[in-house]
Design a protein around this motif. Structure first.
Motif, PDB file in Angstrom:
ATOM      1  N   ASN A  71      26.924 -41.666 -50.296  1.00  0.00           N
ATOM      2  CA  ASN A  71      25.689 -41.388 -51.036  1.00  0.00           C
ATOM      3  C   ASN A  71      26.016 -41.175 -52.517  1.00  0.00           C
ATOM      4  O   ASN A  71      27.177 -41.281 -52.927  1.00  0.00           O
ATOM      5  CB  ASN A  71      24.918 -40.208 -50.431  1.00  0.00           C
ATOM      6  N   ASN A 114      17.309 -36.153 -33.211  1.00  0.00           N
ATOM      7  CA  ASN A 114      17.818 -36.102 -34.581  1.00  0.00           C
ATOM      8  C   ASN A 114      18.667 -37.312 -34.951  1.00  0.00           C
ATOM      9  O   ASN A 114      19.168 -37.379 -36.068  1.00  0.00           O
ATOM     10  CB  ASN A 114      18.668 -34.849 -34.802  1.00  0.00           C
ATOM     11  N   THR A 147      19.280 -35.013 -42.476  1.00  0.00           N
ATOM     12  CA  THR A 147      17.898 -34.814 -42.917  1.00  0.00           C
ATOM     13  C   THR A 147      17.806 -33.481 -43.633  1.00  0.00           C
ATOM     14  O   THR A 147      18.757 -32.701 -43.656  1.00  0.00           O
ATOM     15  CB  THR A 147      16.936 -34.822 -41.711  1.00  0.00           C
ATOM     16  N   THR A 148      16.644 -33.200 -44.189  1.00  0.00           N
ATOM     17  CA  THR A 148      16.487 -31.922 -44.876  1.00  0.00           C
ATOM     18  C   THR A 148      16.516 -30.761 -43.887  1.00  0.00           C
ATOM     19  O   THR A 148      16.995 -29.681 -44.211  1.00  0.00           O
ATOM     20  CB  THR A 148      15.169 -31.897 -45.666  1.00  0.00           C
ATOM     21  N   GLN A 149      16.016 -30.985 -42.643  1.00  0.00           N
ATOM     22  CA  GLN A 149      16.056 -29.920 -41.639  1.00  0.00           C
ATOM     23  C   GLN A 149      17.469 -29.745 -41.054  1.00  0.00           C
ATOM     24  O   GLN A 149      17.901 -28.640 -40.771  1.00  0.00           O
ATOM     25  CB  GLN A 149      15.089 -30.213 -40.477  1.00  0.00           C
ATOM     26  N   LYS A 150      18.169 -30.850 -40.858  1.00  0.00           N
ATOM     27  CA  LYS A 150      19.522 -30.816 -40.305  1.00  0.00           C
ATOM     28  C   LYS A 150      20.436 -31.697 -41.142  1.00  0.00           C
ATOM     29  O   LYS A 150      20.728 -32.837 -40.772  1.00  0.00           O
ATOM     30  CB  LYS A 150      19.513 -31.298 -38.849  1.00  0.00           C
ATOM     31  N   PRO A 151      20.898 -31.205 -42.274  1.00  0.00           N
ATOM     32  CA  PRO A 151      21.784 -32.031 -43.100  1.00  0.00           C
ATOM     33  C   PRO A 151      23.167 -32.162 -42.463  1.00  0.00           C
ATOM     34  O   PRO A 151      23.598 -31.302 -41.689  1.00  0.00           O
ATOM     35  CB  PRO A 151      21.851 -31.254 -44.415  1.00  0.00           C
TER      36      PRO A 151
END
Length: 192
Positions: A71, A114, A147-151
């Motif tokens: 990234n 997820n 993700t923003t909930q589970k980086p």
């Protein structure tokens, strides 16, 4: 007059025969009980061995490379790999499989909701009709996205990370890999 004499020799032989038969019957019953207990114990130990082998061996294996994407912050954006059944493995419900991504300092657990999955049956993409049950001649492409909930845990250049695949039955399958010495946004890297 003659005396009546009692001769009891015949009764002694008959009594001995009755006692002998009683011993044989008792021995037969005892041996039946011992053999029954032995067979029961053997069956239980066989069940324990089969259950232990099923729990200790992994039913799945990685097929192909493990690929990561970089990234814009020089970290890992996602992790992708293919799974298939191990030889002789029983089908695995991928809805009940969890994935644990860990580094030296952090860890994160992901469920089937997820991660992104793509199914292949006999090498052909089978997005329609996939039953989420990994069976013989099937592959599933698993992509773990942060993700923003589970980086994803922060995996930088040259960092070691472990992806542990935990099916609902059987042993966990660990993937231990090292990030490459350079990570660029939008580039994909095969890791070892």
């Amino acid at each position: 007059m003659s005396k009546l004499m009692r001769n009891e020799d015949a009764f002694t032989g008959l009594e001995a025969a009755i006692v002998l038969i009683a011993f044989i019957v008792v021995a037969a019953v005892f041996s039946y009980v011992v053999l029954g207990a032995g067979f029961f114990t053997t069956q239980k130990s066989q069940e324990v061995v089969h259950t232990g082998v099923a729990q200790a061996s992994s039913n799945m294996e990685v097929s192909g490379p493990v690929v990561i994407a970089g990234n814009d912050t020089n970290k890992v954006a996602n992790i992708t790999f293919y799974l298939q059944l191990a030889a002789g493995g029983s089908p695995i419900d991928m809805n009940k499989t969890t994935y644990v991504v860990s580094t030296k300092t952090n860890q994160q657990t992901y469920t089937s909701s997820n991660v992104t999955t793509e199914w292949y049956i006999d090498g052909v993409n089978a997005t329609e009709g996939a039953n989420n049950l990994l069976e013989k001649f099937e592959f599933v492409k698993v992509t773990i996205n942060g993700t923003t909930q589970k980086p994803l845990p922060a995996i930088g250049v040259n960092d070691k990370f472990i992806v542990e695949i935990r099916p609902d039955q059987g042993a966990a399958y660990p993937l231990e890999r090292n990030a490459p010495p350079s990570l660029e946004d939008g580039h994909y890297y095969e890791v070892y």
